[in-house]
Structure formats: structure tokens, C-alpha cells
Design a protein around this motif. Structure first.
Motif, PDB file in Angstrom:
ATOM      1  N   ARG A   6       0.794  -1.228   0.000  1.00  0.00           N
ATOM      2  CA  ARG A   6       0.000   0.000   0.000  1.00  0.00           C
ATOM      3  C   ARG A   6       0.829   1.282   0.000  1.00  0.00           C
ATOM      4  O   ARG A   6       0.376   2.314  -0.507  1.00  0.00           O
ATOM      5  N   ILE A   7       2.031   1.234   0.561  1.00  0.00           N
ATOM      6  CA  ILE A   7       2.796   2.469   0.748  1.00  0.00           C
ATOM      7  C   ILE A   7       4.121   2.452  -0.016  1.00  0.00           C
ATOM      8  O   ILE A   7       4.365   3.275  -0.904  1.00  0.00           O
ATOM      9  N   VAL A   8       4.985   1.508   0.316  1.00  0.00           N
ATOM     10  CA  VAL A   8       6.334   1.497  -0.254  1.00  0.00           C
ATOM     11  C   VAL A   8       6.310   1.277  -1.758  1.00  0.00           C
ATOM     12  O   VAL A   8       6.988   1.994  -2.514  1.00  0.00           O
ATOM     13  N   GLY A   9       5.549   0.300  -2.211  1.00  0.00           N
ATOM     14  CA  GLY A   9       5.502  -0.012  -3.632  1.00  0.00           C
ATOM     15  C   GLY A   9       5.084   1.166  -4.501  1.00  0.00           C
ATOM     16  O   GLY A   9       5.785   1.529  -5.455  1.00  0.00           O
ATOM     17  N   PRO A  10       3.961   1.810  -4.189  1.00  0.00           N
ATOM     18  CA  PRO A  10       3.549   2.978  -4.987  1.00  0.00           C
ATOM     19  C   PRO A  10       4.527   4.146  -4.894  1.00  0.00           C
ATOM     20  O   PRO A  10       4.789   4.823  -5.897  1.00  0.00           O
ATOM     21  N   LEU A  11       5.091   4.418  -3.712  1.00  0.00           N
ATOM     22  CA  LEU A  11       5.978   5.566  -3.544  1.00  0.00           C
ATOM     23  C   LEU A  11       7.318   5.396  -4.244  1.00  0.00           C
ATOM     24  O   LEU A  11       7.893   6.360  -4.751  1.00  0.00           O
ATOM     25  N   THR A  12       7.822   4.185  -4.272  1.00  0.00           N
ATOM     26  CA  THR A  12       9.148   3.939  -4.846  1.00  0.00           C
ATOM     27  C   THR A  12       9.124   3.693  -6.343  1.00  0.00           C
ATOM     28  O   THR A  12      10.174   3.658  -6.988  1.00  0.00           O
ATOM     29  N   GLY A  13       7.953   3.487  -6.912  1.00  0.00           N
ATOM     30  CA  GLY A  13       7.866   3.167  -8.334  1.00  0.00           C
ATOM     31  C   GLY A  13       7.905   1.682  -8.615  1.00  0.00           C
ATOM     32  O   GLY A  13       7.809   1.258  -9.774  1.00  0.00           O
ATOM     33  N   TYR A  14       8.032   0.871  -7.572  1.00  0.00           N
ATOM     34  CA  TYR A  14       8.061  -0.583  -7.785  1.00  0.00           C
ATOM     35  C   TYR A  14       6.744  -1.087  -8.358  1.00  0.00           C
ATOM     36  O   TYR A  14       6.717  -2.026  -9.149  1.00  0.00           O
ATOM     37  N   ARG A  15       5.654  -0.451  -7.945  1.00  0.00           N
ATOM     38  CA  ARG A  15       4.349  -0.861  -8.473  1.00  0.00           C
ATOM     39  C   ARG A  15       4.297  -0.618  -9.982  1.00  0.00           C
ATOM     40  O   ARG A  15       3.845  -1.479 -10.745  1.00  0.00           O
ATOM     41  N   ARG A  16       4.776   0.554 -10.413  1.00  0.00           N
ATOM     42  CA  ARG A  16       4.767   0.868 -11.848  1.00  0.00           C
ATOM     43  C   ARG A  16       5.673  -0.099 -12.612  1.00  0.00           C
ATOM     44  O   ARG A  16       5.336  -0.512 -13.724  1.00  0.00           O
ATOM     45  N   ARG A  17       6.813  -0.434 -12.033  1.00  0.00           N
ATOM     46  CA  ARG A  17       7.729  -1.335 -12.718  1.00  0.00           C
ATOM     47  C   ARG A  17       7.127  -2.731 -12.856  1.00  0.00           C
ATOM     48  O   ARG A  17       7.261  -3.375 -13.890  1.00  0.00           O
ATOM     49  N   ALA A  18       6.465  -3.200 -11.804  1.00  0.00           N
ATOM     50  CA  ALA A  18       5.802  -4.500 -11.886  1.00  0.00           C
ATOM     51  C   ALA A  18       4.723  -4.487 -12.970  1.00  0.00           C
ATOM     52  O   ALA A  18       4.609  -5.424 -13.768  1.00  0.00           O
ATOM     53  N   ASP A  19       3.933  -3.416 -13.005  1.00  0.00           N
ATOM     54  CA  ASP A  19       2.892  -3.290 -14.029  1.00  0.00           C
ATOM     55  C   ASP A  19       3.514  -3.313 -15.430  1.00  0.00           C
ATOM     56  O   ASP A  19       2.988  -3.968 -16.346  1.00  0.00           O
TER      57      ASP A  19
END
Length: 308
Positions: A50-63
Motif C-alpha cells: 500500500r505504501i512502499v511499492g507505490p511511492l518507490t515506483g516498484y508498483r509501476r515497474r511490476a505493471d
């Protein structure tokens, strides 16, 4: 002189940023370790999802990686997988810091597969063994499960860019048991001596390696290091794919040892290992670390243009 000063200021700012990130991480990890294991693992999964992934860009990279590999998969399915990836990553982080609890649980896990008997035979014969996996499930959990059963899985690890964080990260690698070797000339030389003496090694094979062989991974060309095949052939080491697959309770693992990879040549052996990992990822996509820059298609296209 002005350029030198500007560079020095950037370096100091970078070090300060790393220090601040490390301080925050230490606070969060320290707080999590005060909680019961079940609570801390679930909580850390939530924090990263909920927090680290979206803030660090990891969520975008996974997508982005999921869209690159599976463009025809519905976007809603890819988003669900990405959320699972971040949750698993958070759980892995705190599990690897809670070594005492993880080792205790590891003694109860189901360890099975056609590679298990082969591993036991090699152990009895003092033959070197390379246990090969990827950033899947919890790769340290596989080491923990084997080490509490009489093996001694050492491994090569990549030091983190943040040297402050790396100081305590390395301790989590060492605490599982077996020697740990930092990736680099000196670490590789020590690892080679370890394997020559009949030691057990744990290697992850799924990170981008620009000078490596191009093999298929999930239907895409993936530059991959040939270290496993080269070491196995040089020291007659047994090569066994191993996977710690997270169970539905979110805390425990099923440890599968696949049949040993036959000795052939380093490229062929690497391709077979990547096929093995690919099957695991396809079966449980939320458990693989899609946050890595595994393919770097733009760089590969440039490399192909230059005929490399």
C-alpha cells in the motif's frame, strides 16, 4: 574545480539520502520485530503493497513488466498480480530479518521432489551441490529449510547500493547458515574454493546480466549469467532447481526440489534452469519479483543494433 565541487555535493546528498532511507527502514523493521510473527509478516506485506511499492515506483515497474510479458492478459488481472507481488516482497523482507522464527518454522515445512534424494546422495558423498532458484516465494526460506536438515547452503549475494542498509542486510543472509559471498572478483574466488571442497551453493539466476547469454524467460529474451553451468562443469557439482512456494496462510512454504539438471554446456543448462523458473512463475505469478528490471528491452534492442 566548480565541476568537482558539484560532483562532491551530489555524492554527499546521495549518501545523506541513503542514510535517511536506512534510518527509516531500521525504525520500521525494528518495530515489526516487536510484534508476533504472524502479525509482523502480514503487516509488512500491507506496508509494502500500500505504501512502499507505490511511492518507490516498484508498483509501476511490476505493471510494466507484466504488460511486456503478458500484453493480452486483462489489465485488472495484471494489477492483481502486481499487488500480490508487493505483498509477497514485504513479507520476504521481514521474514528474512526474523531469522530465529523463520528457522523454527522451516523445520516443519514439507521438503520434497525428485531432487531431494539426489541431494541427500550428494551430501553423503561430499559432492558439491548448486541449489538454483530465483526471486520467487522467499528464496531465503529454501536455504533455511535445507540448512535445518543438515545441508549448508552458502550463496553469492549482490551487495545493495545503499551501503548503510547493506550493513544489516548482509547479516540476514549470513544468519540463515552457510557461508555468504559478496558478488565480485573476491567473492567469486571464495565461492569457487567453497565449491571445489564439496560445498553447497545457493544461487539466484533471474537478474539481468548484460554480458550474459540470451536465453528465453517467459517468452522474452533475457540476458543471463552462465555462472551455474560453468561452476557445475568445472567442479562436477550437482545442479538442483529449488523453490520455496508460499502457502495460502501467507507464513509457511512448500519446498520443492526438481530433478537435477543434466551436465551439458553452460548455455543449455542455463536455458533449462530459466525454463524451470518460468514454469513456477506461470503457476504462481504473484510470488515472483516482477519489480526487477529483468529484460531491459530498450537496452537489448540497442545491443542487437550494434550486433553484440
Amino acid at each position: 574545480m566548480r565541476g568537482f565541487m558539484a560532483k562532491t555535493n551530489r555524492q554527499e546528498a546521495f549518501r545523506l539520502g541513503d542514510w535517511l532511507v536506512d534510518r527509516m527502514a531500521r525504525i520500521v523493521i525494528g518495530a515489526m520485530l516487536l510484534l508476533p510473527h504472524r502479525v509482523r509478516v502480514s503487516a509488512m506485506g500491507w506496508i509494502v503493497r500500500r505504501i512502499v511499492g507505490p511511492l518507490t515506483g516498484y508498483r509501476r515497474r511490476a505493471d510494466a513488466n507484466l504488460a511486456y510479458v503478458w500484453p493480452d492478459k486483462p489489465a485488472s488481472d495484471r494489477r492483481k498480480i502486481a499487488a500480490e507481488v508487493l505483498d509477497n516482497a514485504g513479507r520476504v523482507v521481514i521474514e528474512n530479518y526474523a531469522t530465529k522464527d523463520q528457522l523454527a518454522r522451516a523445520a516443519t515445512w514439507n521438503v520434497h521432489g525428485p531432487g531431494l534424494d539426489a541431494a541427500k546422495e550428494a551430501l553423503a558423498a561430499q559432492r558439491g551441490i548448486l541449489f538454483v532458484s530465483g526471486h520467487f516465494g522467499n528464496y531465503q526460506a529454501a536455504r533455511a529449510a535445507m540448512n535445518v536438515r543438515g545441508f549448508s547452503l552458502g550463496g553469492i549475494y549482490r551487495p545493495l547500493n545503499n551501503r548503510y542498509f547493506n550493513e544489516h542486510y548482509v547479516r540476514t543472509v549470513e544468519a540463515v547458515g552457510g557461508p555468504a559471498f559478496a558478488r565480485g572478483r573476491r567473492g567469486l574466488a571464495a565461492f569457487m574454493r567453497h565449491m571445489k571442497s564439496g560445498g553447497h551453493g545457493a544461487l539466484l539466476i533471474d537478474q539481468y546480466y548484460g554480458d550474459g547469454a540470451i536465453v528465453d524467460f517467459l517468452g522474452k529474451p533475457a540476458p543471463t549469467a552462465l555462472t551455474v553451468g560453468e561452476v557445475a562443469l568445472k567442479y562436477d557439482a550437482l545442479v538442483i532447481p529449488i523453490y520455496a512456494r508460499r502457502l495460502e496462510n501467507g507464513l509457511d512454504f512448500d519446498i520443492e526440489l526438481e530433478a537435477p539438471i543434466a551436465h551439458s554446456d553452460p548455455v543449455q543448462m542455463t536455458a533449462e534452469l530459466m525454463d524451470s523458473l518460468g514454469r513456477q512463475v506461470e503457476a504462481r505469478p504473484g510470488q515472483w519479483f516482477w519489480v526487477h528490471r529483468r529484460w531491459k528491452p530498450a537496452r537489448q534492442a540497442e545491443r542487437a543494433k550494434r550486433g553484440l
